[in-house]
Write a protein that holds these residues in place. Structure first.
Motif, PDB file in Angstrom:
ATOM      1  N   GLU A 561      31.975  53.535  45.701  1.00  0.00           N
ATOM      2  CA  GLU A 561      31.200  54.307  46.664  1.00  0.00           C
ATOM      3  C   GLU A 561      29.867  53.638  47.033  1.00  0.00           C
ATOM      4  O   GLU A 561      29.106  54.175  47.833  1.00  0.00           O
ATOM      5  N   LEU A 562      29.573  52.493  46.472  1.00  0.00           N
ATOM      6  CA  LEU A 562      28.298  51.830  46.718  1.00  0.00           C
ATOM      7  C   LEU A 562      28.183  51.409  48.187  1.00  0.00           C
ATOM      8  O   LEU A 562      29.128  50.879  48.771  1.00  0.00           O
ATOM      9  N   ASN A 563      27.012  51.663  48.776  1.00  0.00           N
ATOM     10  CA  ASN A 563      26.785  51.195  50.137  1.00  0.00           C
ATOM     11  C   ASN A 563      26.169  49.796  50.113  1.00  0.00           C
ATOM     12  O   ASN A 563      25.930  49.224  49.049  1.00  0.00           O
ATOM     13  N   LEU A 564      25.863  49.253  51.278  1.00  0.00           N
ATOM     14  CA  LEU A 564      25.391  47.880  51.389  1.00  0.00           C
ATOM     15  C   LEU A 564      24.041  47.688  50.693  1.00  0.00           C
ATOM     16  O   LEU A 564      23.845  46.714  49.952  1.00  0.00           O
ATOM     17  N   ALA A 565      23.099  48.595  50.932  1.00  0.00           N
ATOM     18  CA  ALA A 565      21.776  48.460  50.333  1.00  0.00           C
ATOM     19  C   ALA A 565      21.853  48.530  48.808  1.00  0.00           C
ATOM     20  O   ALA A 565      21.191  47.768  48.088  1.00  0.00           O
ATOM     21  N   GLU A 566      22.647  49.459  48.299  1.00  0.00           N
ATOM     22  CA  GLU A 566      22.798  49.593  46.845  1.00  0.00           C
ATOM     23  C   GLU A 566      23.429  48.342  46.251  1.00  0.00           C
ATOM     24  O   GLU A 566      23.042  47.886  45.158  1.00  0.00           O
ATOM     25  N   ALA A 567      24.393  47.779  46.965  1.00  0.00           N
ATOM     26  CA  ALA A 567      25.055  46.565  46.479  1.00  0.00           C
ATOM     27  C   ALA A 567      24.074  45.399  46.419  1.00  0.00           C
ATOM     28  O   ALA A 567      24.056  44.630  45.444  1.00  0.00           O
ATOM     29  N   ILE A 568      23.244  45.245  47.456  1.00  0.00           N
ATOM     30  CA  ILE A 568      22.283  44.139  47.471  1.00  0.00           C
ATOM     31  C   ILE A 568      21.231  44.331  46.385  1.00  0.00           C
ATOM     32  O   ILE A 568      20.816  43.372  45.726  1.00  0.00           O
ATOM     33  N   PHE A 569      20.800  45.599  46.165  1.00  0.00           N
ATOM     34  CA  PHE A 569      19.847  45.828  45.074  1.00  0.00           C
ATOM     35  C   PHE A 569      20.443  45.415  43.730  1.00  0.00           C
ATOM     36  O   PHE A 569      19.797  44.718  42.935  1.00  0.00           O
ATOM     37  N   LEU A 570      21.672  45.865  43.423  1.00  0.00           N
ATOM     38  CA  LEU A 570      22.292  45.515  42.141  1.00  0.00           C
ATOM     39  C   LEU A 570      22.429  44.006  42.009  1.00  0.00           C
ATOM     40  O   LEU A 570      22.253  43.439  40.920  1.00  0.00           O
ATOM     41  N   THR A 571      22.735  43.349  43.104  1.00  0.00           N
ATOM     42  CA  THR A 571      22.836  41.891  43.081  1.00  0.00           C
ATOM     43  C   THR A 571      21.487  41.257  42.755  1.00  0.00           C
ATOM     44  O   THR A 571      21.407  40.274  42.007  1.00  0.00           O
ATOM     45  N   SER A 572      20.420  41.826  43.270  1.00  0.00           N
ATOM     46  CA  SER A 572      19.093  41.228  43.106  1.00  0.00           C
ATOM     47  C   SER A 572      18.615  41.220  41.668  1.00  0.00           C
ATOM     48  O   SER A 572      17.776  40.385  41.300  1.00  0.00           O
ATOM     49  N   ILE A 573      19.098  42.139  40.831  1.00  0.00           N
ATOM     50  CA  ILE A 573      18.588  42.215  39.459  1.00  0.00           C
ATOM     51  C   ILE A 573      19.490  41.504  38.449  1.00  0.00           C
ATOM     52  O   ILE A 573      19.185  41.500  37.258  1.00  0.00           O
ATOM     53  N   ILE A 574      20.587  40.899  38.915  1.00  0.00           N
ATOM     54  CA  ILE A 574      21.476  40.186  37.979  1.00  0.00           C
ATOM     55  C   ILE A 574      20.742  39.083  37.224  1.00  0.00           C
ATOM     56  O   ILE A 574      20.905  38.956  36.007  1.00  0.00           O
ATOM     57  N   PRO A 575      19.891  38.266  37.870  1.00  0.00           N
ATOM     58  CA  PRO A 575      19.216  37.202  37.112  1.00  0.00           C
ATOM     59  C   PRO A 575      18.290  37.730  36.017  1.00  0.00           C
ATOM     60  O   PRO A 575      18.144  37.095  34.974  1.00  0.00           O
ATOM     61  N   LYS A 576      17.636  38.904  36.246  1.00  0.00           N
ATOM     62  CA  LYS A 576      16.707  39.458  35.254  1.00  0.00           C
ATOM     63  C   LYS A 576      16.919  40.972  35.141  1.00  0.00           C
ATOM     64  O   LYS A 576      16.097  41.774  35.589  1.00  0.00           O
ATOM     65  N   PRO A 577      18.031  41.376  34.519  1.00  0.00           N
ATOM     66  CA  PRO A 577      18.355  42.816  34.476  1.00  0.00           C
ATOM     67  C   PRO A 577      17.357  43.648  33.673  1.00  0.00           C
ATOM     68  O   PRO A 577      17.179  44.827  33.950  1.00  0.00           O
ATOM     69  N   LYS A 578      16.702  43.045  32.696  1.00  0.00           N
ATOM     70  CA  LYS A 578      15.747  43.801  31.890  1.00  0.00           C
ATOM     71  C   LYS A 578      14.464  44.105  32.656  1.00  0.00           C
ATOM     72  O   LYS A 578      13.672  44.952  32.239  1.00  0.00           O
ATOM     73  N   ALA A 579      14.263  43.398  33.760  1.00  0.00           N
ATOM     74  CA  ALA A 579      13.055  43.617  34.570  1.00  0.00           C
ATOM     75  C   ALA A 579      13.348  44.525  35.757  1.00  0.00           C
ATOM     76  O   ALA A 579      12.643  44.490  36.772  1.00  0.00           O
ATOM     77  N   TYR A 580      14.364  45.380  35.634  1.00  0.00           N
ATOM     78  CA  TYR A 580      14.785  46.214  36.769  1.00  0.00           C
ATOM     79  C   TYR A 580      13.661  47.130  37.257  1.00  0.00           C
ATOM     80  O   TYR A 580      13.543  47.428  38.441  1.00  0.00           O
ATOM     81  N   LYS A 581      12.796  47.598  36.334  1.00  0.00           N
ATOM     82  CA  LYS A 581      11.733  48.521  36.729  1.00  0.00           C
ATOM     83  C   LYS A 581      10.725  47.880  37.682  1.00  0.00           C
ATOM     84  O   LYS A 581      10.101  48.580  38.493  1.00  0.00           O
ATOM     85  N   SER A 582      10.571  46.560  37.580  1.00  0.00           N
ATOM     86  CA  SER A 582       9.571  45.879  38.407  1.00  0.00           C
ATOM     87  C   SER A 582       9.918  45.927  39.885  1.00  0.00           C
ATOM     88  O   SER A 582       9.076  45.631  40.735  1.00  0.00           O
ATOM     89  N   SER A 583      11.154  46.319  40.224  1.00  0.00           N
ATOM     90  CA  SER A 583      11.555  46.394  41.632  1.00  0.00           C
ATOM     91  C   SER A 583      11.059  47.661  42.311  1.00  0.00           C
ATOM     92  O   SER A 583      11.095  47.760  43.549  1.00  0.00           O
ATOM     93  N   PHE A 584      10.584  48.650  41.514  1.00  0.00           N
ATOM     94  CA  PHE A 584      10.247  49.953  42.069  1.00  0.00           C
ATOM     95  C   PHE A 584       8.778  50.300  41.852  1.00  0.00           C
ATOM     96  O   PHE A 584       8.136  49.824  40.914  1.00  0.00           O
ATOM     97  N   ASP A 585       8.269  51.180  42.728  1.00  0.00           N
ATOM     98  CA  ASP A 585       6.960  51.759  42.463  1.00  0.00           C
ATOM     99  C   ASP A 585       7.152  53.045  41.661  1.00  0.00           C
ATOM    100  O   ASP A 585       8.279  53.416  41.313  1.00  0.00           O
ATOM    101  N   SER A 586       6.068  53.750  41.390  1.00  0.00           N
ATOM    102  CA  SER A 586       6.156  54.938  40.525  1.00  0.00           C
ATOM    103  C   SER A 586       6.857  56.105  41.207  1.00  0.00           C
ATOM    104  O   SER A 586       7.201  57.094  40.552  1.00  0.00           O
ATOM    105  N   TYR A 587       7.100  55.998  42.522  1.00  0.00           N
ATOM    106  CA  TYR A 587       7.814  57.045  43.244  1.00  0.00           C
ATOM    107  C   TYR A 587       9.308  56.765  43.348  1.00  0.00           C
ATOM    108  O   TYR A 587      10.059  57.545  43.924  1.00  0.00           O
ATOM    109  N   GLY A 588       9.740  55.624  42.846  1.00  0.00           N
ATOM    110  CA  GLY A 588      11.148  55.272  42.917  1.00  0.00           C
ATOM    111  C   GLY A 588      11.532  54.533  44.170  1.00  0.00           C
ATOM    112  O   GLY A 588      12.730  54.401  44.478  1.00  0.00           O
ATOM    113  N   ASN A 589      10.547  54.040  44.921  1.00  0.00           N
ATOM    114  CA  ASN A 589      10.827  53.266  46.130  1.00  0.00           C
ATOM    115  C   ASN A 589      10.796  51.780  45.803  1.00  0.00           C
ATOM    116  O   ASN A 589       9.971  51.326  45.000  1.00  0.00           O
ATOM    117  N   LEU A 590      11.678  51.027  46.446  1.00  0.00           N
ATOM    118  CA  LEU A 590      11.652  49.575  46.260  1.00  0.00           C
ATOM    119  C   LEU A 590      10.340  49.011  46.776  1.00  0.00           C
ATOM    120  O   LEU A 590       9.834  49.421  47.824  1.00  0.00           O
TER     121      LEU A 590
END
Length: 657
Positions: A561-590
């Motif tokens: 069910e993943l859409n295009l934006a969700e797929a690209i986001f998941l792809t972006s964190i593959i190199p550093k999955p433990k740093a996933y939080k750094s992609s977002f602000d405190s409101y949950g926006n990229l």
């Protein structure tokens, strides 16, 4: 008549008797004259004083020299000895000059020192009549000439026959002390025999030396082996490199040397037995090489160093010809070529050092392997770097028996353990028995295509390696002066995750490459199966492994069910999955910097026909979090994910890779 003959013989005997008495009376003076000549010759050649306290005959052909010292001008004493006993050629006495046939040296002390940049030994190898080397311009130094002088000085001072008792050699500097003790060292008619104990700090090596030497032809052939069960351990490796190197036997030979046109060429052989190497950057455990050898041809000159193509390196049963050149005149240029003849596959795998490639230990194959490597780089234009590596197999090559690891296990369900810092963190089944396992056709095409676009666009067409990507990785690392880019394909990432530890070692990359080559070139696993396993085991966050786990963790949905934006986001964190939080602000926006990645990947997907123009136009660099990730990421009070920030998407031209 008989009386005349007797009188003649008697006269001849009397003459020789008188001559012997004459020589006996004047031999001391002859000895003094000989010593004066030796002292004059040595002191005219070197800036040093040679002192001999006393010299005397003990019988007709034996001489004792005592209280000997060799002291460089304005430097510490280099050599002292209690006594030197020498056998004198009787014929040389008759000729009016003394030639020593054999030397017996007792209690000799050779002490090399270096303090505040001043030493008491380098004058021995400095070229006569030259000024001191300008150390401020090290590029101009000819190390070939320096080594040639060192070889000639050493060989020119080797006596035909010598017997050392209690010879002590030490090197003392501002930060280092090395002591070498030889209870005995003999050189007789070119045969060398010695017992040696070397102490460096707290490390002591006990060794024996056997060999032959021919000073006239600059030829030496010697073996060094441990005389105890500790082996021979190289000093300072632990302190300087955090590793250890030890071996049982070392054989070295110099067969020939030529110095022409400022270039020194040396030929010879070297071999080593039971070599043990331990370093965390190489492997997790001891590396053992039972036998290693090299037939070398090396040339050194001004800003030039080469290993000739006639050089052959052998590790156990595997042999390769090596050719390497380093030029440092203006530009640093490196050339490296490695080539093997067809080698039986079993010989190759049996020759792999123990402790390096655990998964390959015990593997049996049929057929031959042949390897070629060509590497060239000019450090002033690294963008033109050449890298060409090929491992070819004969048509009948195949695996007939797996060793510790069955590489084909990934064709069926298997149990997989994830490690962090060498410790297991999660074990799960990779297969339908696991409810979090997703067949490839149940994973969104957006996610599959985005990952292929970002990680390995040629996955379905290459044989496990992308040489251009690897070449670009080398270029980037050379330009940055450190390791910043890998160049791994999906095949390599899969093998790394399934078969290897996560520790970053040199040998892990080699083992990874071998396993990938076997899988891809022998068609052990299909491409679809490899990609499916990859999508189900890679890490996507805190204890999050596989596409289904990631889809639920971030978005509370199935991977289909993943859409295009969700797929690209998941792809972006593959190199550093433990740093996933750094992609977002405190409101949950990229965060805004993610927009560039979305435009890059989305643009490439559009150009390759993986998404339509409409899908690209409707792509916004933001996602809405639902799953468990929202509770970990959103920290702002009263955050409303519905009011997510939207980023204007600019259409930019992107070149296909």
């Amino acid at each position: 008549m008989k009386t005349k003959i007797l009188w003649g013989l008697g006269g001849l005997l009397a003459f020789f008797l008188i001559l012997l008495i004459f020589l006996f009376i004047f031999r001391s003076r002859l000895l003094e004259y000989t010593i004066e000549r030796v002292v004059t010759k040595v002191e005219s050649r070197y800036p040093a004083d040679l002192n001999i306290g006393r010299a005397r005959f003990t019988d007709l052909t034996s001489v004792v020299l005592s209280d000997i010292s060799f002291v460089p001008h304005n430097r510490d004493t280099l050599f002292t000895t209690d006594s030197v006993r020498a056998s004198v050629s009787l014929r040389s006495i008759f000729k009016g000059r003394i030639v020593f046939n054999r030397l017996e040296v007792a209690n000799g002390y050779l002490t090399a020192t270096k303090h505040n940049g001043r030493d008491n030994f380098s004058f021995l190898i400095k070229k006569e009549g030259t000024q001191p080397v300008d150390t401020t311009n090290r590029k101009s130094r000819n190390y070939g000439e320096l080594l040639n002088r060192l070889i000639e000085t050493t060989f020119d001072n080797v006596p035909d026959q010598v017997d050392f008792k209690n010879l002590n050699v030490s090197y003392v500097s501002d930060n280092r002390t090395v002591d070498l003790r030889m209870p005995y060292l003999t050189v007789e008619d070119g045969d060398i025999d010695a017992q040696v104990a070397v102490r460096t700090d707290s490390l002591v090596n006990n060794m024996r030396v056997h060999g032959t030497i021919d000073p006239g032809d600059y030829n030496i052939d010697a073996s060094l082996y441990a005389s105890d069960n500790q082996g021979i351990r190289l000093p300072y490796v632990k302190e300087k490199y955090n590793g250890t190197i030890a071996f049982d036997t070392l054989h070295l030979s110099l067969k020939d040397k030529k110095f022409r046109s400022d270039m020194l060429t040396v030929r010879g052989q070297a071999s080593i037995n039971d070599l043990v190497v331990n370093h965390p950057k190489l492997a997790d455990e001891d590396i053992l090489v039972k036998e290693g050898a090299v037939n070398y041809v090396v040339t050194i000159g001004p800003n030039y160093y080469s290993i000739d193509s006639l050089t052959e390196v052998r590790v156990n049963k595997a042999k390769a010809n090596l050719h390497a050149v380093f030029r440092n005149a203006g530009s640093k240029i490196i050339d490296l070529n490695v080539k093997t003849k067809p080698i039986p596959g079993n010989d190759v795998f049996e020759s792999l050092p123990t402790g390096l490639f655990e998964n390959l230990e015990g593997i049996r194959t049929q057929g031959n392997l042949q390897y070629k490597l060509k590497f060239h780089v000019n450090m002033d234009s690294v963008e033109n770097l050449v890298f060409d590596s090929d491992l070819d197999a004969s048509k009948d090559f195949k695996i007939v028996q797996y060793g510790k690891t069955n590489i084909e296990k990934i064709n069926r369900s298997f149990v997989h353990t994830m490690y962090e810092y060498g410790k297991p963190v999660r074990t799960f089944t990779v297969g339908p028995a696991n409810p979090f396992y997703s067949p490839i056709n149940q994973i969104s095409r957006y996610l599959r295509n985005a990952i292929l676009t970002a990680e390995d666009a040629g996955f379905y067409s290459h044989n496990g390696f992308h040489e251009e990507a690897f070449r670009q990785a080398i270029i980037t690392n050379l330009e940055k002066g450190e390791f910043v880019r890998g160049g791994s394909t999906i095949s390599m990432q899969l093998v790394k995750n399934v078969f290897l530890t996560r520790q970053k070692t040199v040998t892990r990359k080699v083992e990874e490459a071998i396993i990938v080559w076997l899988i891809e070139n022998l068609d052990l696993v299909s491409k679809n199966r490899m990609f499916e396993i990859y999508l189900n085991i890679i890490e996507w966050g805190p204890n999050v492994y596989g596409a289904k786990d990631a889809s639920r963790f971030y978005f509370g949905k199935q991977p289909s069910e993943l859409n295009l934006a969700e797929a690209i986001f998941l792809t972006s964190i593959i190199p550093k999955p433990k740093a996933y939080k750094s992609s977002f602000d405190s409101y949950g926006n990229l965060k805004s910097w993610k927009g560039g990645y979305f435009r890059l990947i989305g643009g490439i997907m559009r150009r390759r026909g993986l998404i339509s123009q409409e899908e690209y136009d409707n792509l916004y660099p933001n996602v809405r979090l639902y799953g468990r990730a929202r509770d970990l990421i959103v920290t702002a009070p009263d955050a409303n994910l519905e009011d997510s920030t939207e980023f204007e998407l600019e259409t930019i031209d992107l070149l296909d890779f």
